[in-house]
Design a protein around this motif. Structure first.
Motif, mmCIF file in Angstrom:
data_model
loop_
_atom_site.group_PDB
_atom_site.id
_atom_site.type_symbol
_atom_site.label_atom_id
_atom_site.label_comp_id
_atom_site.label_asym_id
_atom_site.label_seq_id
_atom_site.Cartn_x
_atom_site.Cartn_y
_atom_site.Cartn_z
ATOM 1 N N HIS A 90 2.027 -4.996 -2.322
ATOM 2 C CA HIS A 90 1.466 -5.501 -0.991
ATOM 3 C C HIS A 90 -0.083 -4.597 -1.467
ATOM 4 C CE1 HIS A 90 -0.138 -6.379 2.549
ATOM 5 N NE2 HIS A 90 0.658 -7.700 2.446
ATOM 6 N N ASP A 91 0.198 -3.645 -1.526
ATOM 7 C CA ASP A 91 -1.681 -2.631 -1.470
ATOM 8 C C ASP A 91 -1.956 -2.901 -2.451
ATOM 9 O OD1 ASP A 91 -1.258 -3.199 1.434
ATOM 10 O OD2 ASP A 91 -0.165 -1.402 1.073
ATOM 11 N N ILE A 92 -1.729 -2.376 -4.006
ATOM 12 C CA ILE A 92 -2.673 -1.511 -4.696
ATOM 13 C C ILE A 92 -1.539 -1.319 -5.303
ATOM 14 C CG2 ILE A 92 -2.476 1.018 -3.668
ATOM 15 C CD1 ILE A 92 -5.733 1.169 -5.370
ATOM 16 N N ALA A 93 -1.726 -1.016 -6.793
ATOM 17 C CA ALA A 93 -0.650 -0.709 -7.902
ATOM 18 C C ALA A 93 -0.648 0.165 -8.295
ATOM 19 C CB ALA A 93 -0.624 -2.064 -9.262
ATOM 20 N N ASN A 94 -2.358 1.142 -8.954
ATOM 21 C CA ASN A 94 -2.417 2.219 -8.924
ATOM 22 C C ASN A 94 -4.173 2.240 -8.441
ATOM 23 O OD1 ASN A 94 -4.069 1.545 -11.394
ATOM 24 N ND2 ASN A 94 -2.050 1.408 -12.363
ATOM 25 N N HIS A 95 -4.737 3.700 -9.158
ATOM 26 C CA HIS A 95 -5.738 3.404 -8.620
ATOM 27 C C HIS A 95 -7.281 2.784 -9.090
ATOM 28 C CE1 HIS A 95 -4.405 7.368 -6.718
ATOM 29 N NE2 HIS A 95 -3.811 7.935 -7.136
ATOM 30 N N GLU A 96 -7.204 2.219 -10.346
ATOM 31 C CA GLU A 96 -7.523 1.614 -11.517
ATOM 32 C C GLU A 96 -6.697 -0.274 -10.967
ATOM 33 O OE1 GLU A 96 -7.362 2.392 -15.022
ATOM 34 O OE2 GLU A 96 -8.326 4.194 -14.681
ATOM 35 N N MET A 97 -6.057 -0.779 -10.034
ATOM 36 C CA MET A 97 -5.883 -1.791 -9.866
ATOM 37 C C MET A 97 -5.318 -2.350 -8.844
ATOM 38 S SD MET A 97 -2.316 -3.627 -12.515
ATOM 39 C CE MET A 97 -2.941 -2.987 -13.755
#
Length: 105
Positions: A90-97
């Motif tokens: 829902h929010d963020i897959a990882n710190h870059e994506m």
């Protein structure tokens, strides 16, 4: 009937005289076109029109909210915001994506 025979008569080596082969080619997506070039899901994406349509569909589906739910014992469902996959989807897959890019791919 002449128009239909010219449109459907010879389609990738099959004809109306053998409907089983023609139907099989029609529904399975015969991989060879009348020009003789191979067409499949990978080679079709080299066409800018097909690529643009696939990109629009992927972006549109990725825009939809994606929530994680937990099944309730009574048969209902409840949003599981505390689930480890909730923030990933829902929010963020990882710190870059962001999750939008993950769902779009």
């Amino acid at each position: 009937m002449g128009i239909f025979r010219s449109l459907l008569g010879e389609r990738g080596g099959s004809s109306l005289s053998s409907p089983s082969k023609w139907l099989q080619d029609f529904f399975s997506g015969s991989t060879e076109s009348k020009s003789g070039s191979i067409v499949n899901e990978k080679t079709a994406l080299y066409s800018t029109g097909v690529y643009a349509c696939v990109k629009i569909l992927a972006e549109t589906v990725a825009m939809l909210p994606l929530h994680t739910y937990k099944r309730m014992p009574g048969g209902g469902k409840e949003m599981a915001a505390g689930h480890p996959l909730y923030s990933l989807l829902h929010d963020i897959a990882n710190h870059e994506m962001p999750s939008f890019i993950l769902r779009e791919i």
